[in-house]
Motif scaffolding. Structure first.
Motif, PDB file in Angstrom:
ATOM      1  N   VAL A 172       0.993  12.807  -7.843  1.00  0.00           N
ATOM      2  CA  VAL A 172       0.314  14.084  -8.067  1.00  0.00           C
ATOM      3  C   VAL A 172       1.053  15.171  -7.288  1.00  0.00           C
ATOM      4  N   GLN A 173       1.399  16.250  -7.995  1.00  0.00           N
ATOM      5  CA  GLN A 173       2.086  17.376  -7.371  1.00  0.00           C
ATOM      6  C   GLN A 173       1.402  18.677  -7.767  1.00  0.00           C
ATOM      7  N   ARG A 174       1.081  19.507  -6.777  1.00  0.00           N
ATOM      8  CA  ARG A 174       0.338  20.739  -7.006  1.00  0.00           C
ATOM      9  C   ARG A 174       1.050  21.675  -7.973  1.00  0.00           C
ATOM     10  N   ARG A 175       2.387  21.701  -7.935  1.00  0.00           N
ATOM     11  CA  ARG A 175       3.123  22.670  -8.755  1.00  0.00           C
ATOM     12  C   ARG A 175       3.118  22.320 -10.238  1.00  0.00           C
ATOM     13  N   ASN A 176       2.888  21.073 -10.580  1.00  0.00           N
ATOM     14  CA  ASN A 176       2.819  20.682 -11.990  1.00  0.00           C
ATOM     15  C   ASN A 176       1.411  20.971 -12.483  1.00  0.00           C
ATOM     16  N   ARG A 177       1.285  21.807 -13.500  1.00  0.00           N
ATOM     17  CA  ARG A 177      -0.051  22.331 -13.775  1.00  0.00           C
ATOM     18  C   ARG A 177      -0.167  22.906 -15.186  1.00  0.00           C
ATOM     19  N   VAL A 178      -1.424  23.213 -15.546  1.00  0.00           N
ATOM     20  CA  VAL A 178      -1.765  23.964 -16.750  1.00  0.00           C
ATOM     21  C   VAL A 178      -2.402  25.267 -16.297  1.00  0.00           C
ATOM     22  N   LEU A 179      -1.923  26.377 -16.804  1.00  0.00           N
ATOM     23  CA  LEU A 179      -2.520  27.678 -16.534  1.00  0.00           C
ATOM     24  C   LEU A 179      -2.565  28.475 -17.829  1.00  0.00           C
ATOM     25  N   LEU A 180      -3.089  29.680 -17.767  1.00  0.00           N
ATOM     26  CA  LEU A 180      -3.178  30.507 -18.965  1.00  0.00           C
ATOM     27  C   LEU A 180      -1.887  31.289 -19.160  1.00  0.00           C
ATOM     28  N   ARG A 194       0.804  -1.212   0.000  1.00  0.00           N
ATOM     29  CA  ARG A 194       0.000   0.000   0.000  1.00  0.00           C
ATOM     30  C   ARG A 194       0.842   1.269   0.000  1.00  0.00           C
ATOM     31  N   ASP A 195       1.940   1.272   0.742  1.00  0.00           N
ATOM     32  CA  ASP A 195       2.753   2.476   0.874  1.00  0.00           C
ATOM     33  C   ASP A 195       3.560   2.793  -0.377  1.00  0.00           C
ATOM     34  N   ALA A 196       3.533   1.902  -1.362  1.00  0.00           N
ATOM     35  CA  ALA A 196       4.264   2.160  -2.608  1.00  0.00           C
ATOM     36  C   ALA A 196       3.520   3.126  -3.524  1.00  0.00           C
ATOM     37  N   TYR A 197       2.263   3.457  -3.202  1.00  0.00           N
ATOM     38  CA  TYR A 197       1.409   4.242  -4.097  1.00  0.00           C
ATOM     39  C   TYR A 197       1.119   5.625  -3.511  1.00  0.00           C
ATOM     40  N   ASP A 198       0.677   6.520  -4.389  1.00  0.00           N
ATOM     41  CA  ASP A 198       0.262   7.863  -3.985  1.00  0.00           C
ATOM     42  C   ASP A 198      -1.176   7.783  -3.467  1.00  0.00           C
ATOM     43  N   THR A 199      -1.349   7.160  -2.311  1.00  0.00           N
ATOM     44  CA  THR A 199      -2.698   6.957  -1.779  1.00  0.00           C
ATOM     45  C   THR A 199      -3.333   8.259  -1.293  1.00  0.00           C
ATOM     46  N   GLU A 200      -2.529   9.297  -1.108  1.00  0.00           N
ATOM     47  CA  GLU A 200      -3.094  10.594  -0.737  1.00  0.00           C
ATOM     48  C   GLU A 200      -4.001  11.127  -1.839  1.00  0.00           C
ATOM     49  N   HIS A 201      -3.741  10.692  -3.095  1.00  0.00           N
ATOM     50  CA  HIS A 201      -4.525  11.168  -4.237  1.00  0.00           C
ATOM     51  C   HIS A 201      -5.177   9.988  -4.961  1.00  0.00           C
ATOM     52  N   ALA A 202      -5.794   9.114  -4.190  1.00  0.00           N
ATOM     53  CA  ALA A 202      -6.416   7.916  -4.750  1.00  0.00           C
ATOM     54  C   ALA A 202      -7.757   8.240  -5.399  1.00  0.00           C
ATOM     55  N   PHE A 203      -8.237   7.298  -6.221  1.00  0.00           N
ATOM     56  CA  PHE A 203      -9.588   7.406  -6.749  1.00  0.00           C
ATOM     57  C   PHE A 203     -10.580   7.349  -5.594  1.00  0.00           C
ATOM     58  N   PRO A 204     -11.709   8.043  -5.713  1.00  0.00           N
ATOM     59  CA  PRO A 204     -12.650   8.121  -4.584  1.00  0.00           C
ATOM     60  C   PRO A 204     -13.611   6.939  -4.503  1.00  0.00           C
ATOM     61  N   PHE A 205     -13.278   5.834  -5.134  1.00  0.00           N
ATOM     62  CA  PHE A 205     -14.094   4.625  -5.044  1.00  0.00           C
ATOM     63  C   PHE A 205     -13.177   3.426  -5.203  1.00  0.00           C
ATOM     64  N   PRO A 206     -13.612   2.235  -4.810  1.00  0.00           N
ATOM     65  CA  PRO A 206     -12.734   1.060  -4.889  1.00  0.00           C
ATOM     66  C   PRO A 206     -12.516   0.607  -6.331  1.00  0.00           C
ATOM     67  N   TYR A 207     -11.399  -0.049  -6.544  1.00  0.00           N
ATOM     68  CA  TYR A 207     -11.067  -0.595  -7.858  1.00  0.00           C
ATOM     69  C   TYR A 207     -12.172  -1.503  -8.370  1.00  0.00           C
ATOM     70  N   GLU A 208     -12.740  -2.321  -7.483  1.00  0.00           N
ATOM     71  CA  GLU A 208     -13.754  -3.292  -7.895  1.00  0.00           C
ATOM     72  C   GLU A 208     -14.954  -2.617  -8.539  1.00  0.00           C
ATOM     73  N   GLU A 209     -15.214  -1.364  -8.173  1.00  0.00           N
ATOM     74  CA  GLU A 209     -16.355  -0.655  -8.753  1.00  0.00           C
ATOM     75  C   GLU A 209     -16.139  -0.347 -10.230  1.00  0.00           C
ATOM     76  N   GLY A 219     -11.462  13.271  -6.887  1.00  0.00           N
ATOM     77  CA  GLY A 219     -10.770  12.934  -5.652  1.00  0.00           C
ATOM     78  C   GLY A 219     -11.704  12.770  -4.488  1.00  0.00           C
ATOM     79  N   ARG A 220     -11.129  12.294  -3.386  1.00  0.00           N
ATOM     80  CA  ARG A 220     -11.921  12.066  -2.173  1.00  0.00           C
ATOM     81  C   ARG A 220     -12.155  13.348  -1.397  1.00  0.00           C
ATOM     82  N   SER A 221     -11.247  14.312  -1.558  1.00  0.00           N
ATOM     83  CA  SER A 221     -11.327  15.547  -0.788  1.00  0.00           C
ATOM     84  C   SER A 221     -11.624  16.730  -1.694  1.00  0.00           C
ATOM     85  N   ALA A 222     -12.549  17.590  -1.246  1.00  0.00           N
ATOM     86  CA  ALA A 222     -12.841  18.809  -1.993  1.00  0.00           C
ATOM     87  C   ALA A 222     -11.697  19.801  -1.918  1.00  0.00           C
ATOM     88  N   ALA A 223     -10.722  19.541  -1.057  1.00  0.00           N
ATOM     89  CA  ALA A 223      -9.602  20.475  -0.908  1.00  0.00           C
ATOM     90  C   ALA A 223      -8.604  20.375  -2.044  1.00  0.00           C
TER      91      ALA A 223
END
Length: 587
Positions: free
Chosen positions: A431-439, A113-128, A506-510
């Motif tokens: 997932v990293q906040r600084r990598n992005r698309v802007l105008l 589990r710790d090998a993955y970016d679980t902080e930014h996981a899909f908001p539902f299980p894989y089985e779904e 994502g799971r969090s609105a933040a």
């Protein structure tokens, strides 16, 4: 007023259009680029004709090739490889359709589990997502790739890595296998001859082993469009969307308008909520602007253009995550030089893989000569044997990493590409906040402010960088064990062809833009159905299948929520597809 407007006819948009049209809805599909209705009349197998980023028929630009390509600002050393037109970037993809790694979904509790970016996981299980994977795999269809010489060489090395053969569609541990890909198996004379006179449909069906996947598929000769071998969406979902009334009992045909660049999403306030009401699009041939209204709007322009459209439309962005979290697969390339014929230029271009959950994946990669020379000269490490550019990493490969040029390149390509075996490294990227698309602050084009793609190399996590190095060493070991007498490692500059999560669910609105149904958190009736909706980089597997499975799920959510439809999946199993033929396959 339409029921649904879909913006973008690339990898995800046509999936939504096909499923909702087949369910009886009035769907308008808008595509900024061309519709190549007769590829054999306008395409060639010449590499520059297809892939030149300024003038090629597979470029990101208008259908009129005398006009300039559309601009992006990329302040770092990178290149976004994207194709405009019906089919989008799937026009030149290799059809690779593996499922994502389980560790990037909610609820995963595996030992790694710790090998993955679980902080930014899909908001539902894989089985779904599994029944929607099955749905897309039956629709395209996704099949085990046809094998050839380069795959035999690849597997000769892979079987000595100490990992088993994978025999399931779900990747549970490190393993190797033939690709699961969306290319029809060769039938009849296909794959048995190189004589063009004997490779006409219906004498030949499926993949003809031409080796030109990157230039768009138009094989076999005389085949109807929906029987072209590679199941890019221009050959699969788009034809199904445009003919839905003919094969779905309740269906009506979707309407496709190419050369229609959407420049604004319209909204209004209803009961205190912002609601999407339609779009304005610009006709690429006349310059005229048109407005279309709909009950639901779906954005599917890709991980760069969807946030651009959002920002140019002035839509809400209260948490600042629109365009942020832009991930790729931090690609790299390793090539082995052999004393034998590897068949590198023949057959499906990528038909073998190794997966390392928590790390990423390795893929065999066949290329025609010009693209082979290009990838061997794309590097952040400088030129081998001349200067190291601050990197020039040493390892089990020969010499330092870097560009291969001059006499060394001539030697490598001395007998064409068929003494080479390439391995593409697909790294799981956090997932990293600084990598992005802007105008961009550049002058706007005719569609508004242009996008600026920011990939801050310093924002790569230690885990992402470590995964890339692990995979480069595994790829080198594979090539050595397969018999390569020389191995080159390139340390590629960012070649952005697998990009995701810039409008992430994502799971969090933040730190996400979409909820678990892929609907915008701040604009009702506005959905996203392209790679930008992915919560993360999937851990390394190619993204198209997951995007299409997610788009199928999103279409079902739209049908139920806004049109009173019945579920297509119940208790984790497909109940009935909108295509009765697929329903039979799923049962």
């Amino acid at each position: 007023m339409r029921d649904v407007i879909v913006v973008g006819a690339g990898g995800g948009g046509p999936v939504v259009a096909k499923e909702l049209a087949a369910a009886g809805l009035d769907v308008l599909l808008l595509e900024a680029g061309a519709h190549h209705t007769d590829p054999r009349a306008s395409w060639t197998h010449y590499e520059n004709d297809a892939n030149n980023p300024l003038t090629g028929f597979l470029r990101f630009g208008p259908s009129d090739r005398s006009k300039p390509a559309w601009l992006r600002e990329e302040p770092q050393n990178s290149y976004v490889l994207q194709v405009a037109g019906v089919g989008g970037t799937t026009q030149h993809y290799y059809g690779n359709s593996p499922r994502a790694f389980r560790g990037l979904f909610a609820g995963y509790e595996g030992p790694d589990r710790d090998a993955y970016d679980t902080e930014h996981a899909f908001p539902f299980p894989y089985e779904e997502l599994v029944p929607y994977y099955e749905w897309v795999e039956a629709t395209l269809p996704v099949q085990t790739a046809a094998m050839g010489t380069k795959e035999a060489v690849f597997f000769r090395g892979a079987e000595q890595l100490g990992i088993p053969v994978q025999t399931t569609k779900d990747t549970l541990h490190a393993s190797y296998r033939p690709q699961e890909n969306a290319i029809l198996q060769p039938g009849g004379t296909a794959g048995r001859t190189t004589d063009p006179a004997r490779l006409h449909y219906p004498q030949a069906t499926g993949c003809t082993y031409c080796g030109f996947c990157l230039q768009g598929c138009m094989e076999p000769i005389r085949a109807p469009r929906n029987q072209f071998a590679k199941r890019s969406t221009d050959n699969s979902y788009v034809p199904m969307a445009l003919t839905a009334a003919a094969w779905s009992p309740q269906g009506r045909n979707a309407t496709l308008i190419p050369d229609a660049f959407v420049v604004k999403v319209h909204t209004e306030l209803r009961d205190g909520e912002t609601v999407a009401t339609g779009v304005t699009w610009r006709d690429g041939r006349t310059g005229e602007r048109h407005r279309e209204d709909a009950r639901v709007v779906v954005l599917a322009g890709g991980a760069t253009e969807t946030p651009r459209l959002w920002l140019n439309s002035g839509l809400p962005n209260p948490n600042g995550w629109v365009g942020r979290g832009y991930t790729d697969h931090f690609l790299d390339g390793v090539t082995g030089l052999f004393d034998e014929d590897t068949g590198s230029s023949k057959g499906p271009s990528s038909a073998a893989r190794c997966d390392f959950p928590g790390r990423g994946a390795l893929e065999g990669l066949g290329l025609p000569p010009a693209m082979q020379a290009f990838i061997m000269a794309l590097s952040d490490s400088g030129i081998r044997g001349r200067y190291a550019n601050g990197r020039g990493m040493r390892g089990p490969w020969d010499g330092r990493s870097g560009r291969v040029l001059g006499p060394e390149l001539k030697d490598a390509l001395g007998n064409g590409v068929n003494r080479l075996l390439n391995i593409l490294i697909l790294t799981g990227d956090d997932v990293q906040r600084r990598n992005r698309v802007l105008l961009s602050a550049f002058p706007p084009d005719e569609h508004g402010a242009v996008p600026k793609v920011v990939l801050d190399g310093r924002a790569r996590t230690r885990r992402t960088v470590g995964n890339r190095e692990f995979l480069a060493r595994k790829a080198t070991e594979l090539l050595r064990r397969a018999g390569a007498r020389r191995v080159y490692r390139f340390d590629w500059a960012p070649l952005l062809l697998h990009v995701h999560s810039s409008m992430r669910m994502g799971r969090s609105a933040a730190d996400s833009v979409l909820d678990s149904d892929a609907e915008s958190r701040w604009v009702r009736r506005l959905y996203v159905a392209d790679n930008s909706a992915l919560a993360n980089s999937l851990g390394g597997p190619n993204p198209t299948l997951t995007t299409q499975a997610l788009a199928t799920r999103t279409a079902e959510k739209i049908f139920i929520e806004h049109f009173g439809g019945r579920p297509w999946v119940r208790d984790g199993n497909p109940v009935v597809s909108t295509d009765p033929r697929i329903s039979r396959a799923l049962r």
